[in-house]
Every structure is written in structure tokens, then in C-alpha cells.
Write an enzyme that holds these catalytic residues in place. Structure first.
Site, PDB file in Angstrom:
ATOM      1  N   TYR A   1      -2.302   9.558  -4.439  1.00 55.65           N
ATOM      2  CA  TYR A   1      -1.310   8.708  -3.777  1.00 55.65           C
ATOM      3  C   TYR A   1      -1.972   7.464  -3.187  1.00 55.65           C
ATOM      4  O   TYR A   1      -1.504   6.345  -3.393  1.00 55.65           O
ATOM      5  CB  TYR A   1      -0.596   9.504  -2.679  1.00 55.65           C
ATOM      6  CG  TYR A   1       0.307   8.662  -1.822  1.00 55.65           C
ATOM      7  CD1 TYR A   1       1.564   8.278  -2.279  1.00 55.65           C
ATOM      8  CD2 TYR A   1      -0.087   8.234  -0.562  1.00 55.65           C
ATOM      9  CE1 TYR A   1       2.392   7.492  -1.496  1.00 55.65           C
ATOM     10  CE2 TYR A   1       0.730   7.452   0.227  1.00 55.65           C
ATOM     11  CZ  TYR A   1       1.968   7.087  -0.245  1.00 55.65           C
ATOM     12  OH  TYR A   1       2.786   6.305   0.529  1.00 55.65           O
TER      13      TYR A   1
ATOM     14  N   HIS B   1      -0.619  -2.699   5.467  1.00 57.91           N
ATOM     15  CA  HIS B   1      -1.028  -1.417   6.045  1.00 57.91           C
ATOM     16  C   HIS B   1      -2.293  -0.888   5.374  1.00 57.91           C
ATOM     17  O   HIS B   1      -2.712  -1.405   4.346  1.00 57.91           O
ATOM     18  CB  HIS B   1       0.105  -0.385   5.990  1.00 57.91           C
ATOM     19  CG  HIS B   1       0.502   0.045   4.617  1.00 57.91           C
ATOM     20  ND1 HIS B   1       1.313  -0.706   3.799  1.00 57.91           N
ATOM     21  CD2 HIS B   1       0.214   1.169   3.917  1.00 57.91           C
ATOM     22  CE1 HIS B   1       1.500  -0.065   2.662  1.00 57.91           C
ATOM     23  NE2 HIS B   1       0.842   1.079   2.703  1.00 57.91           N
TER      24      HIS B   1
ATOM     25  N   HIS C   1      -4.525   2.773   4.295  1.00 55.72           N
ATOM     26  CA  HIS C   1      -4.598   4.220   4.055  1.00 55.72           C
ATOM     27  C   HIS C   1      -6.071   4.611   4.036  1.00 55.72           C
ATOM     28  O   HIS C   1      -6.861   3.997   3.319  1.00 55.72           O
ATOM     29  CB  HIS C   1      -4.033   4.588   2.677  1.00 55.72           C
ATOM     30  CG  HIS C   1      -2.564   4.505   2.559  1.00 55.72           C
ATOM     31  ND1 HIS C   1      -1.733   5.567   2.810  1.00 55.72           N
ATOM     32  CD2 HIS C   1      -1.759   3.471   2.203  1.00 55.72           C
ATOM     33  CE1 HIS C   1      -0.482   5.206   2.600  1.00 55.72           C
ATOM     34  NE2 HIS C   1      -0.477   3.933   2.237  1.00 55.72           N
TER      35      HIS C   1
ATOM     36  N   GLN D   1      -1.654   3.141  -4.678  1.00 55.19           N
ATOM     37  CA  GLN D   1      -0.796   2.277  -3.876  1.00 55.19           C
ATOM     38  C   GLN D   1      -0.595   0.901  -4.501  1.00 55.19           C
ATOM     39  O   GLN D   1       0.505   0.380  -4.501  1.00 55.19           O
ATOM     40  CB  GLN D   1      -1.350   2.133  -2.452  1.00 55.19           C
ATOM     41  CG  GLN D   1      -1.139   3.347  -1.598  1.00 55.19           C
ATOM     42  CD  GLN D   1       0.330   3.654  -1.419  1.00 55.19           C
ATOM     43  OE1 GLN D   1       1.060   2.918  -0.778  1.00 55.19           O
ATOM     44  NE2 GLN D   1       0.781   4.736  -2.021  1.00 55.19           N
TER      45      GLN D   1
END
Length: 140
Positions: free
Chosen positions: A132, A67, A69, A136
Site C-alpha cells: 500500500y 502527506h 507514510h 501510493q
């Protein structure tokens, strides 16, 4: 790294001021873990390029194996579905050209899952979201 809450910079357009930042997340189709090594690095370059072409500012980004971000800034004229489509669509096309081995794992011709998550960012949450995103890889 220390994160300090700073007032977000107001940007100016013709006849308006704004501050629009989003945390955007989307996944690889079937959550296949294909975004590693040079593929992940290449995707970062591609996403920065597409963002710049579409008038978006990438504040920070992290590519995980399955994924992505993005913390980005947009203008009031930019519709969320339009810039998400630009980021996901153009990046998928360019990634399949640059890394044809992706087609072996993603045989359906789609790099990305069709869905995404987008969250608004305020000056109270920006440092927390930035931390955040940047942490990761520490969670692996």
C-alpha cells in the site's frame, strides 16, 4: 513486485525479545501539496537521518504531495508520542532551513498538521501495508 508473508524477525534487547512495527501517517498543514520533486526527496533523507538518530528503523517510506507514510520499527523503550514528535518536529525545522520557499505557502510557521495516524503492523499485515505504501504514487 511480489510480496510474500514472511515471519517477522524478532529483535533482542537485554532481557527481552520484541517485534514492534508501525505504519505512521501525517499530513502537511492545510493539506498544501508542497512535498514534490527535490523537496520530497530531501524530506526522505531528513526522515531517514532523524529515524537513525532516534534508534528507529525505516522499513519503507513514501512522501506524497500532502502527506507522509512511514513503515518503521521501534524498540519497547520508545514511546510513540516521543518518536512522532522527534520525526515531525526535527523534520519541520530542517525542511524550513533547507527549503525556505515552504514558508511562503505555510505562513503560520508549521509544516505539519498536529495530528497523526499510527497503526500496529503484524506479520499478517506487513506485506499488505508495505505494498500500500509503495503504491501510493501509482494512485495519482
Amino acid at each position: 513486485m511480489t510480496y510474500v508473508i514472511l515471519p517477522l524477525e524478532m529483535k533482542k534487547g537485554r532481557g527481552y525479545v520484541y517485534q514492534l512495527e508501525y505504519h505512521l501517517i501525517w499530513c502537511v498543514k492545510y493539506r498544501h501539496q508542497v512535498l514534490v520533486g527535490e523537496v520530497a526527496d530531501g524530506l526522505k533523507d531528513i526522515l531517514r537521518d532523524i529515524a537513525a538518530q532516534n534508534g528507529l528503523e525505516v522499513i519503507t517510506m513514501e512522501v506524497m504531495p500532502d502527506h507522509v507514510h512511514l513503515l518503521l520499527s521501534a524498540t519497547p523503550q520508545q514511546a510513540i508520542p516521543d518518536f512522532v514528535k522527534a520525526l515531525k518536529g526535527a523534520s519541520a525545522r530542517r525542511m524550513f532551513v533547507a527549503y525556505p520557499q515552504l514558508k511562503e505557502k505555510l505562513w503560520g510557521g508549521n509544516l505539519w498538521n498536529p495530528s497523526y495516524c499510527i497503526l500496529t503492523v503484524s506479520e499478517n499485515t506487513r506485506a499488505q501495508i508495505q505494498k500500500y505504501i509503495e503504491s501510493q504514487h501509482d494512485k495519482e
